[in-house]
Write a protein that holds these residues in place. Structure first.
Motif, mmCIF file in Angstrom:
data_model
loop_
_atom_site.group_PDB
_atom_site.id
_atom_site.type_symbol
_atom_site.label_atom_id
_atom_site.label_comp_id
_atom_site.label_asym_id
_atom_site.label_seq_id
_atom_site.Cartn_x
_atom_site.Cartn_y
_atom_site.Cartn_z
ATOM 1 N N PRO A 170 4.381 -15.295 -5.253
ATOM 2 C CA PRO A 170 5.739 -14.776 -5.428
ATOM 3 C C PRO A 170 5.826 -13.306 -5.012
ATOM 4 C CG PRO A 170 4.983 -15.870 -7.431
ATOM 5 C CD PRO A 170 3.804 -15.770 -6.502
ATOM 6 N N VAL A 171 6.975 -12.954 -4.457
ATOM 7 C CA VAL A 171 7.290 -11.568 -4.133
ATOM 8 C C VAL A 171 8.455 -11.183 -5.030
ATOM 9 C CG1 VAL A 171 8.092 -9.975 -2.349
ATOM 10 C CG2 VAL A 171 6.522 -11.833 -1.737
ATOM 11 N N TYR A 172 8.257 -10.143 -5.814
ATOM 12 C CA TYR A 172 9.266 -9.720 -6.782
ATOM 13 C C TYR A 172 10.064 -8.549 -6.228
ATOM 14 C CZ TYR A 172 6.301 -12.475 -9.843
ATOM 15 O OH TYR A 172 5.578 -13.498 -10.395
ATOM 16 N N GLN A 173 11.383 -8.693 -6.251
ATOM 17 C CA GLN A 173 12.237 -7.548 -5.950
ATOM 18 C C GLN A 173 12.540 -6.885 -7.283
ATOM 19 O OE1 GLN A 173 16.415 -7.908 -5.260
ATOM 20 N NE2 GLN A 173 16.382 -6.377 -3.632
ATOM 21 N N GLN A 174 12.200 -5.610 -7.384
ATOM 22 C CA GLN A 174 12.439 -4.875 -8.609
ATOM 23 C C GLN A 174 13.472 -3.792 -8.336
ATOM 24 O OE1 GLN A 174 8.365 -3.876 -9.669
ATOM 25 N NE2 GLN A 174 8.093 -5.891 -10.579
ATOM 26 N N TYR A 175 14.215 -3.425 -9.379
ATOM 27 C CA TYR A 175 15.348 -2.515 -9.220
ATOM 28 C C TYR A 175 15.278 -1.385 -10.242
ATOM 29 C CZ TYR A 175 20.158 -0.836 -9.143
ATOM 30 O OH TYR A 175 21.280 -0.046 -9.057
ATOM 31 N N CYS A 176 15.512 -0.175 -9.778
ATOM 32 C CA CYS A 176 15.563 1.016 -10.636
ATOM 33 C C CYS A 176 17.021 1.440 -10.769
ATOM 34 C CB CYS A 176 14.736 2.151 -10.030
ATOM 35 S SG CYS A 176 14.926 3.716 -10.911
ATOM 36 N N PRO A 177 17.611 1.320 -11.958
ATOM 37 C CA PRO A 177 19.009 1.710 -12.128
ATOM 38 C C PRO A 177 19.215 3.226 -12.028
ATOM 39 C CG PRO A 177 18.038 1.099 -14.240
ATOM 40 C CD PRO A 177 17.023 0.785 -13.191
ATOM 41 N N MET A 178 18.190 4.012 -12.324
ATOM 42 C CA MET A 178 18.316 5.469 -12.237
ATOM 43 C C MET A 178 18.433 5.928 -10.782
ATOM 44 S SD MET A 178 18.281 6.429 -15.388
ATOM 45 C CE MET A 178 17.981 8.174 -15.274
ATOM 46 N N LYS A 179 17.698 5.286 -9.890
ATOM 47 C CA LYS A 179 17.694 5.642 -8.473
ATOM 48 C C LYS A 179 18.671 4.776 -7.678
ATOM 49 C CE LYS A 179 15.546 8.214 -5.394
ATOM 50 N NZ LYS A 179 15.645 9.653 -5.407
ATOM 51 N N LYS A 180 19.111 3.681 -8.300
ATOM 52 C CA LYS A 180 19.964 2.696 -7.626
ATOM 53 C C LYS A 180 19.295 2.198 -6.348
ATOM 54 C CE LYS A 180 24.350 4.340 -9.524
ATOM 55 N NZ LYS A 180 23.802 4.820 -10.736
ATOM 56 N N ALA A 181 18.027 1.807 -6.516
ATOM 57 C CA ALA A 181 17.222 1.366 -5.372
ATOM 58 C C ALA A 181 16.242 0.291 -5.817
ATOM 59 C CB ALA A 181 16.464 2.558 -4.796
ATOM 60 N N SER A 182 15.875 -0.540 -4.858
ATOM 61 C CA SER A 182 14.951 -1.641 -5.106
ATOM 62 C C SER A 182 13.647 -1.436 -4.349
ATOM 63 C CB SER A 182 15.589 -2.960 -4.649
ATOM 64 O OG SER A 182 16.757 -3.222 -5.380
ATOM 65 N N VAL A 212 12.948 -6.725 -12.901
ATOM 66 C CA VAL A 212 12.845 -7.699 -11.817
ATOM 67 C C VAL A 212 14.254 -8.213 -11.541
ATOM 68 C CG1 VAL A 212 11.919 -9.936 -11.106
ATOM 69 C CG2 VAL A 212 10.482 -8.345 -12.399
ATOM 70 N N ALA A 213 14.695 -8.041 -10.297
ATOM 71 C CA ALA A 213 16.039 -8.459 -9.899
ATOM 72 C C ALA A 213 16.041 -9.819 -9.199
ATOM 73 C CB ALA A 213 16.670 -7.413 -8.998
ATOM 74 N N ASP A 214 14.926 -10.146 -8.524
ATOM 75 C CA ASP A 214 14.845 -11.397 -7.780
ATOM 76 C C ASP A 214 13.375 -11.770 -7.611
ATOM 77 O OD1 ASP A 214 15.557 -13.646 -6.289
ATOM 78 O OD2 ASP A 214 15.970 -12.524 -4.448
ATOM 79 N N ALA A 217 0.834 -1.209 0.000
ATOM 80 C CA ALA A 217 0.000 0.000 0.000
ATOM 81 C C ALA A 217 0.869 1.259 0.000
ATOM 82 C CB ALA A 217 -0.952 -0.004 1.199
ATOM 83 N N VAL A 218 1.967 1.244 0.767
ATOM 84 C CA VAL A 218 2.902 2.379 0.756
ATOM 85 C C VAL A 218 3.486 2.531 -0.646
ATOM 86 C CG1 VAL A 218 5.089 3.288 1.649
ATOM 87 C CG2 VAL A 218 3.483 2.164 3.214
ATOM 88 N N LYS A 219 3.949 1.424 -1.216
ATOM 89 C CA LYS A 219 4.535 1.444 -2.561
ATOM 90 C C LYS A 219 3.537 1.991 -3.575
ATOM 91 C CE LYS A 219 4.297 -2.290 -4.821
ATOM 92 N NZ LYS A 219 3.489 -2.425 -5.991
ATOM 93 N N ASP A 220 2.314 1.520 -3.535
ATOM 94 C CA ASP A 220 1.298 1.965 -4.495
ATOM 95 C C ASP A 220 0.998 3.454 -4.348
ATOM 96 O OD1 ASP A 220 1.190 -0.616 -5.500
ATOM 97 O OD2 ASP A 220 -0.626 -1.157 -4.385
ATOM 98 N N ALA A 221 0.990 3.945 -3.117
ATOM 99 C CA ALA A 221 0.764 5.379 -2.893
ATOM 100 C C ALA A 221 1.920 6.197 -3.478
ATOM 101 C CB ALA A 221 0.600 5.668 -1.408
ATOM 102 N N LEU A 222 3.139 5.697 -3.347
ATOM 103 C CA LEU A 222 4.291 6.397 -3.917
ATOM 104 C C LEU A 222 4.253 6.361 -5.447
ATOM 105 C CD1 LEU A 222 7.113 5.262 -1.461
ATOM 106 C CD2 LEU A 222 5.885 7.453 -1.501
ATOM 107 N N LEU A 250 9.773 -4.016 -3.438
ATOM 108 C CA LEU A 250 9.068 -5.293 -3.562
ATOM 109 C C LEU A 250 7.736 -5.066 -4.256
ATOM 110 C CD1 LEU A 250 9.664 -6.835 -0.025
ATOM 111 C CD2 LEU A 250 11.056 -7.081 -2.087
ATOM 112 N N SER A 251 7.314 -6.089 -4.993
ATOM 113 C CA SER A 251 6.036 -6.018 -5.683
ATOM 114 C C SER A 251 5.385 -7.392 -5.696
ATOM 115 C CB SER A 251 6.244 -5.534 -7.123
ATOM 116 O OG SER A 251 5.011 -5.458 -7.800
#
Length: 152
Positions: free
Chosen positions: A112-124, A147-149, A31-36, A126-127
């Motif tokens: 499944p829980v997906y770890q996703q990665y943004c190369p522009m922000k250098k941050a991951s 998707v990183a993991d 929910a936090v992720k979706d709000a962001l 979960l989704s």
């Protein structure tokens, strides 16, 4: 006899639904992720506060959550108290790293829980979906990342 079978069927379906989403903290994290993603600072604050409550509820029953509780609560509170979406997104970086560590050590979902990665922000982050929706840039760069993991 029919009532017994009906009762068993109801209990089975309830336990199956509960097993698919074992963790309220994962639901609140999403929910936090979706709000962001949507750029809604107020919704991010509300979801972060709900996350704090969910961690308190689940920490008593799960040792892994209890061990991570203080860090996760502090990070969620920082997101909740920040009123600027840019600050919330910055706080979300460490919050996501610690949630990933928890998800790797504790089965939080049957899905499944997906770890996703943004190369522009250098941050991951979960989704619950393999489709990338970037919480760090929202609509500006919605699909930036990969998707990183995958945690099964």
């Amino acid at each position: 006899m029919k009532k017994l079978f009906l009762a068993i069927a109801v209990l089975f379906s309830l336990s199956k639904a509960n097993a698919q989403n074992k963790s309220g903290i994962l639901t609140q994290y999403y929910a936090v992720k979706d709000a962001l993603i949507s750029g809604n600072s107020s919704a991010a604050s509300t979801a972060a506060n709900a996350f704090v409550k969910a961690v308190a509820d689940e920490a008593t029953a799960n040792k892994s959550i209890a061990a991570a509780k203080d860090k996760l609560v502090a990070e969620a509170q920082q997101i909740a108290s920040a009123k600027d979406i840019a600050q919330q997104r910055e706080q979300f970086k460490q919050f996501s790293t610690d949630m990933y560590d928890l998800a790797k050590s504790t089965k939080l979902s049957e899905q499944p829980v997906y770890q996703q990665y943004c190369p522009m922000k250098k941050a991951s982050w979960l989704s619950n979906s393999s489709a990338v929706k970037n919480p760090y840039f929202g609509n500006q760069m919605l699909t930036c990342g990969k998707v990183a993991d995958t945690i099964q």
